[in-house]
Design a protein around this motif. Structure first.
Motif, PDB file in Angstrom:
ATOM      1  N   THR A 186      -1.798  -7.025   3.740  1.00 19.80           N
ATOM      2  CA  THR A 186      -2.397  -8.003   4.657  1.00 19.80           C
ATOM      3  C   THR A 186      -3.127  -7.329   5.810  1.00 19.80           C
ATOM      4  OG1 THR A 186      -0.332  -8.196   5.877  1.00 19.80           O
ATOM      5  CG2 THR A 186      -0.702  -9.788   4.115  1.00 19.80           C
ATOM      6  N   ALA A 243       3.521 -12.440   1.984  1.00 20.96           N
ATOM      7  CA  ALA A 243       2.920 -11.235   1.399  1.00 20.96           C
ATOM      8  C   ALA A 243       3.306  -9.978   2.190  1.00 20.96           C
ATOM      9  CB  ALA A 243       1.401 -11.373   1.361  1.00 20.96           C
ATOM     10  N   THR A 264     -10.535  -8.881  -5.117  1.00 24.51           N
ATOM     11  CA  THR A 264      -9.399  -9.683  -4.688  1.00 24.51           C
ATOM     12  C   THR A 264      -9.203 -10.827  -5.687  1.00 24.51           C
ATOM     13  OG1 THR A 264     -10.793 -11.131  -3.375  1.00 24.51           O
ATOM     14  CG2 THR A 264      -9.860  -9.205  -2.253  1.00 24.51           C
ATOM     15  N   SER A 292      -5.640 -15.703  -1.043  1.00 23.00           N
ATOM     16  CA  SER A 292      -6.227 -14.991  -2.180  1.00 23.00           C
ATOM     17  C   SER A 292      -7.262 -13.962  -1.746  1.00 23.00           C
ATOM     18  CB  SER A 292      -6.848 -15.989  -3.166  1.00 23.00           C
ATOM     19  OG  SER A 292      -7.875 -16.736  -2.557  1.00 23.00           O
ATOM     20  N   GLU A 333      -2.201  -7.904  -8.156  1.00 16.77           N
ATOM     21  CA  GLU A 333      -0.978  -8.613  -7.769  1.00 16.77           C
ATOM     22  C   GLU A 333      -0.773  -9.875  -8.596  1.00 16.77           C
ATOM     23  OE1 GLU A 333       1.407  -8.620  -5.171  1.00 16.77           O
ATOM     24  OE2 GLU A 333       0.967  -6.549  -4.628  1.00 16.77           O
ATOM     25  N   GLY A 338       2.100  -5.278   1.087  1.00 16.59           N
ATOM     26  CA  GLY A 338       1.492  -6.606   0.982  1.00 16.59           C
ATOM     27  C   GLY A 338      -0.016  -6.566   1.154  1.00 16.59           C
ATOM     28  N   THR A 374      -5.347 -10.703  -1.347  1.00 11.38           N
ATOM     29  CA  THR A 374      -4.444 -10.391  -2.454  1.00 11.38           C
ATOM     30  C   THR A 374      -5.239  -9.608  -3.491  1.00 11.38           C
ATOM     31  OG1 THR A 374      -3.211 -12.443  -2.098  1.00 11.38           O
ATOM     32  CG2 THR A 374      -2.947 -11.363  -4.237  1.00 11.38           C
ATOM     33  N   THR A 388      -0.668 -18.656  -0.962  1.00  8.28           N
ATOM     34  CA  THR A 388      -1.059 -17.246  -0.938  1.00  8.28           C
ATOM     35  C   THR A 388      -2.507 -17.101  -0.499  1.00  8.28           C
ATOM     36  OG1 THR A 388       0.468 -16.804  -2.757  1.00  8.28           O
ATOM     37  CG2 THR A 388      -1.301 -15.199  -2.429  1.00  8.28           C
TER      38      THR A 388
END
Lengths: 336, 168
Positions: free
Chosen positions: A36, A117, B26, B63, B70, A34, B66, B61
């Motif tokens: 994170t 996530a 990202t 962002s 993705e 994920g 991320t 989400t």
């Protein structure tokens, strides 16, 4: 953020090969699920692997097919892929039904966005959240030779198993997995190996830089849960310094095997208080063969923290951990 | 190491986009700096504050953490996509009427988290609203007026207020 390349892996074995190729080519590499935790580490320029550089290459494990599934075994256990999100794990019907402690732990992690996530394997393998480590101090976890919390701000640090580093394992799902006696399937260049959840984590006195046995080119691919006994019930409870969105000050994962009102056996594992998920066998032993009363639950709580040693600013964790254990055991054993 | 670029295809607020960005971008950086959609905020930029929250295939989400790859082939709704041409999203109306925005920095992320909640749950309880917004930090309001506004928007939508934007 430093520039990096992305490589999508289609199998765990391919992920390992891709990582090896990058390492052999002189590039630093990290696996990513994920992301994170990893992206935050990279943005803060905290290296994920001690002695390494910020990664040049990320090998993406989320593209591995089927690694996000819960698969029941014929005997009543289950195999859970490392890339299942914490949100999916917490809502999975089989997990909620048979392995409740794991579902409750997963749903207590961080925030809704992080749970959607973040993955099971990522949560287990996240780096410590010690404020010294995360802010670039050259501590044991960053390859140095000092733990700044010892003479510094140690409010959130370990009361068990510390030294020379006093970080706490921040994972919520890890104590649940140890309490459920899970096995971890690890895949690396030499093939795969399976080890118990308890053997996966390492104390700083064994290895001050790492929190677990994974090598740079190894992946925690999946987790296997043994079949629960017919009288098994389990629960997770987490105490935080606010109502939401933070790590445990102290948590307890409790698994009881009950015969009617009597506990046949118990497994109690604490989170947020030690560098590894911290099992408390003395407290478990008090439960075996007994009916849980408020008095017994209190004794179990006291036994759980009997070996605790406070640092200068975290003595509050001892009564906190004691009550978390007491309440979780009592509520779980006496609930209908 | 020089930054490699890649072409990413995604749908943003109903528009199909094909954008070339550095591989390490990202989703937030792509939205803000490649597509010019600056509604999603770059707050902590580490997944702590929730100000960057967008809706990715229906899910709130972060962002900022991320990676853009993705989002390949997926559908993104940002705060710019909540309103229709004709009217604001009922949440935006309710935030206005309830005084739920003060400095406003957290508001785009909170609107996205709340919009995703109302897509799933038309009549959420207070607890469900609090849970859905647990990952969005607001340092001005104390949250009460935000919860009031989400409840008011849910009621308005139950009573037929239309959601005309890209999320509707």
């Amino acid at each position: 953020m430093k520039a990096f390349a992305n490589q999508n892996a289609r199998s765990v074995e391919e992920a390992v090969t891709l990582a090896q190729q990058s390492l052999q080519g002189g590039q630093s590499v990290s696996f990513v699920g994920g992301g994170t935790d990893l992206l935050q580490l990279m943005k803060d320029r905290v290296v994920n692997r001690p002695g390494s550089e910020l990664p040049d290459v990320l090998v993406n494990l989320k593209t591995v097919g089927g690694l996000d599934q819960v698969t029941p075994s014929a005997q009543g256990g289950a195999t859970i892929g490392g890339m299942i999100t914490l949100d999916a794990l917490s809502q999975n019907a089989l997990v909620r039904d048979r392995f409740r402690v794991l579902a409750e732990a997963a749903e207590s992690v961080a925030s809704p966005q992080i749970r959607k996530a973040g993955t099971l394997a990522g949560n287990v393998c996240q780096r410590p959240w010690c404020w010294y480590f995360r802010n670039g101090f050259q501590c044991y976890k960053a390859g140095g030779s000092v733990c700044y919390s010892v003479r510094g701000e140690n409010q959130l640090h370990a009361i068990f198993g510390g030294g020379p580093s006093y970080i706490v394992n921040p994972s919520d799902v890890a104590p649940a997995l140890v309490a459920l006696d899970a096995s971890f399937r690890v895949v690396g260049p030499e093939g795969e190996r399976t080890l118990s959840a308890a053997d996966f984590f390492v104390l700083p006195r064994q290895d001050a830089e790492h929190e677990n046995v994974l090598a740079d080119d190894e992946v925690l691919a999946s987790v296997e849960l043994p079949a629960p006994g017919s009288g098994m019930r389990s629960a997770f409870h987490k105490e935080m310094d606010r109502e939401a969105w933070t790590h445990a000050l102290a948590s307890a994962a409790v698994v009881l095997d009950m015969d009617g009102g009597v506990v046949r056996s118990a497994r109690i594992v604490l989170g947020g208080v030690a560098p590894i998920p911290w099992r408390v066998p003395e407290a478990e032993a008090l439960l075996a063969g007994n009916r849980v009363t408020p008095e017994l639950a209190r004794a179990v709580g006291a036994a759980a923290v009997a070996g605790a040693r406070a640092m200068s600013k975290n003595a509050y964790k001892i009564p906190l951990a004691r009550s978390v254990v007491e309440r979780t055991v009592l509520t779980l054993a006496t609930s209908a | 190491m020089s930054a490699a670029t890649e072409i990413v295809r995604l749908t943003v607020n109903g528009d199909r986009q094909e954008v070339g960005v550095p591989t390490h971008f990202t989703l937030l950086e792509t939205l803000r700096y490649a597509l010019g959609l600056t509604g999603s905020k770059q707050g902590c930029d580490k997944g702590d504050c929730g100000a960057c929250t967008v809706i990715l295939d229906g899910e709130p989400t972060l962002s900022c953490i991320t990676p853009v790859w993705e989002a390949e082939g997926r559908t993104v709704t940002t705060v710019e996509g909540l309103a229709s041409r004709e009217a604001p999203h009922p949440l935006q109306d309710a935030f206005d009427l309830n005084g739920a925005a003060q400095c406003g920095f957290c508001t785009p992320g909170i609107l996205c988290s709340a919009a995703a909640l109302l897509e799933r749950t038309g009549d959420p309880t207070r607890e469900q609203i609090k849970e859905a917004l647990a990952g969005n930090l607001c340092r001005c309001t104390g949250y009460t007026k935000i919860y009031d506004a989400v409840e008011a928007a849910a009621a308005a939508m139950q009573n037929g207020a239309s959601v005309g934007g890209a999320s509707g």
